[in-house]
Write an enzyme that holds these catalytic residues in place. Structure first.
Site, PDB file in Angstrom:
ATOM      1  CD  GLU A  46     -14.816  18.544 -15.325  1.00  0.00           C
ATOM      2  OE1 GLU A  46     -15.733  17.812 -14.947  1.00  0.00           O
ATOM      3  OE2 GLU A  46     -13.718  18.646 -14.726  1.00  0.00           O
ATOM      4  CB  CYS A  69     -17.943  16.284  -9.943  1.00  0.00           C
ATOM      5  SG  CYS A  69     -17.491  18.025  -9.844  1.00  0.00           S
ATOM      6  NE  ARG A 178      10.462   1.525  -7.876  1.00  0.00           N
ATOM      7  CZ  ARG A 178      11.699   1.230  -7.455  1.00  0.00           C
ATOM      8  NH1 ARG A 178      12.473   2.200  -6.974  1.00  0.00           N
ATOM      9  NH2 ARG A 178      12.151   0.000  -7.515  1.00  0.00           N
ATOM     10  CB  THR A 190      13.249  -7.649  -0.984  1.00  0.00           C
ATOM     11  OG1 THR A 190      12.513  -8.708  -1.602  1.00  0.00           O
ATOM     12  CG2 THR A 190      13.810  -6.724  -2.050  1.00  0.00           C
ATOM     13  N   GLY A 290      10.219 -10.316  -3.029  1.00  0.00           N
ATOM     14  CA  GLY A 290      10.860 -11.579  -3.301  1.00  0.00           C
ATOM     15  C   GLY A 290       9.855 -12.708  -3.467  1.00  0.00           C
TER      16      GLY A 290
END
Length: 380
Positions: A46, A69, A178, A190, A290
Site C-alpha cells: 500500500e 495492517c 521449488r 536420497t 525417498g
C-alpha cells in the site's frame, strides 16, 4: 484486483516471512499507483502504491489482495497512511488469517469513513498466501510433498540408485515449485543414492538462500557430497546424534549446521523438526525425498499438499514405491481435495490438499465480517 494479484506474485521468494501483497490505486478508472511487498525493502504494498500515486491518491480507490495492517511493526500502520491519503474506497480480497488481527484493519478504515468491500478474487488471494496462513495460525510451515513417479507409483528401480522418471518439462516445473519454498527437506538415503545439490535453479531472485535440510539420524552425510560442497551456511542436518560428536564437529567445520532432535522409535522426531523450522520462519517447506521419508511424513499427518509428477511408464512391483509405509498407518489421511491436473508432456502433474488451512476461520468470517477482533500484530 487481478492486477493486484499479479503484482503480489512478484513477491515469491522475496516477501517471506511476510505474505505476498500487491496493491493498485485507481482514480476515475485509471491506475495512478501500484506496488508489491518485498521484505528487505520494508514498505508494504500500500505504501509503495501511495508513494507512486502521490496527490492523485486523494479520493482514489485501493485494490489489495490482503487486509491492510493496522498496528506498528517494522513499519507504521498502513491503515493510517490510507486514511491520511484520503482514499475513498478499499476493495480487499481477503481478511488477514491471523486470528488476532482478522478484520481489524478493515474496521479501522470503516471507522474513518472509508468504504470497504470484501471478497473480490478471494479464492485466488487465499491460494496465493496459503502457506503464510498455515504458518501465522499454527507456527508451522506449509508442507508440500513433491514426487516424480511412474503410473504404478514407483520412484526408482532400486533404493540405492537414481532412476530418471520424468521429462524435461516436468523438471522445469518442479524447479518453479521449488523456487516458492523457503526450505527443501530430504533424507540421507536420497543424498547417498543421488548426491544431489538441491539448489534453486529457477533463475529467479530470492531474498534468502533456499535452506537445504537433511534428515540424517546417524550422521552419514559425506563431507565431500555435492550438497556439502555447494553449501555456504544454508545446509541444516537434523540428527539424533550428539552435536559434540566427532562427526557433528566435522560437519560444523565445513559450514553445516547440526541440530540434535529426539528420536521417535528408530527415526528422528518429525514433529520436532517441523516445529523447529517454523521457529526459523520457514513459511513454505518442500519435501523431495525417498520412499522412507515420504511414508513417514504422510503417516505423521504433516503434509498439507502433494505435487505428484506422473510419467507414462511402469516399473513393476519390484521397484521403490513413492511412499514406503503400511496401509494401516495411512488410514487416517483424508481424501485429497481441490485436486488439479496439469500437462507437462509427456508427463502430468496432479496436485491436491489434505487440509484447508482456512477451514477453522470459515464460520467466524461468515458471522463476523466487521466485528473488531482482539489486538494483535499483523505482518511486520
Amino acid at each position: 484486483m487481478a492486477r493486484a494479484l499479479e503484482l503480489a506474485r512478484r513477491g515469491v521468494a522475496l516477501a517471506h516471512p511476510n505474505p505476498m501483497v500487491g496493491a493498485v490505486i485507481t482514480k476515475h478508472g485509471t491506475i495512478v499507483g501500484e506496488g508489491f511487498h518485498k521484505y528487505d525493502e520494508r514498505d508494504h504494498a500500500e505504501i509503495v502504491a501511495l508513494r507512486q500515486a502521490g496527490e492523485k491518491a486523494w479520493g482514489g480507490t485501493l485494490y489489495i489482495n490482503y487486509e491492510p495492517c493496522c498496528t506498528t511493526g517494522r513499519t507504521g500502520p498502513c491503515t493510517t497512511a490510507l486514511i491520511s491519503a484520503k482514499i475513498k474506497h478499499v476493495f480487499g480480497a481477503m481478511d488477514d488469517p491471523n486470528p488476532a488481527v482478522c478484520g481489524r484493519g478493515y474496521a479501522a478504515l470503516e471507522r474513518a469513513g472509508i468504504g470497504v468491500s470484501l471478497g473480490l478474487f478471494e479464492a485466488e488471494a487465499k491460494k496465493l498466501n496459503e502457506d503464510f496462513a498455515k504458518w501465522i495460525t499454527t507456527g508451522l510451515p506449509f508442507v508440500t510433498l513433491k514426487v516424480a513417479s511412474t503410473l504404478d507409483g514407483q520412484i526408482a528401480v532400486h533404493a540405492t540408485e537414481t532412476t530418471p522418471i520424468t521429462g524435461e518439462a516436468s523438471r522445469s516445473a518442479s524447479h518453479r515449485i521449488r523456487h516458492q519454498a523457503d526450505a527443501l527437506l530430504t533424507g540421507i538415503g536420497t543424498v547417498l543414492a543421488d548426491d544431489p545439490q538441491l539448489t534453486d535453479r529457477s533463475g529467479q531472485p530470492r531474498r534468502r538462500k533456499l535452506l537445504r535440510i537433511v534428515l540424517d539420524s546417524k550422521l552419514r552425510l559425506p563431507l565431500k557430497s555435492q550438497l556439502v560442497l555447494s553449501g555456504k551456511g544454508d545446509i541444516l542436518v537434523y540428527t539424533t546424534q550428539p552435536v559434540d560428536s566427532p562427526r557433528a564437529r566435522a560437519l560444523a567445520t565445513v559450514g553445516v549446521e547440526v541440530i540434535q532432535l529426539p528420536a521417535a522409535g528408530d527415526r528422528i522426531d518429525l514433529q520436532a523438526a517441523i516445529r523447529d523450522l517454523g521457529q526459523r520462519q520457514i513459511v513454505n517447506l518442500m519435501v523431495e525425498a525417498g520412499s522412507e521419508v515420504n511414508g513417514a511424513l504422510l503417516a505423521s499427518g504433516l503434509v498439507d499438499k502433494v505435487a505428484l509428477f506422473y510419467a507414462p511408464r511402469f516399473l513393476g512391483a519390484d521397484g521403490v514405491p513413492l511412499a514406503r509405509t503400511t496401509a494401516k498407518r495411512l488410514t487416517h489421511l483424508p481424501e485429497l481435495s481441490n485436486v488439479t491436473v496439469e500437462s507437462y508432456p509427456p508427463d502430468i502433474l496432479v496436485q491436491g490438499y489434505f487440509r484447508d488451512v482456512y477451514a477453522t476461520r470459515r464460520k467466524r468470517e461468515t458471522d463476523r465480517r466487521r466485528r473488531k477482533p482482539p489486538i494483535g500484530a499483523p505482518y511486520s
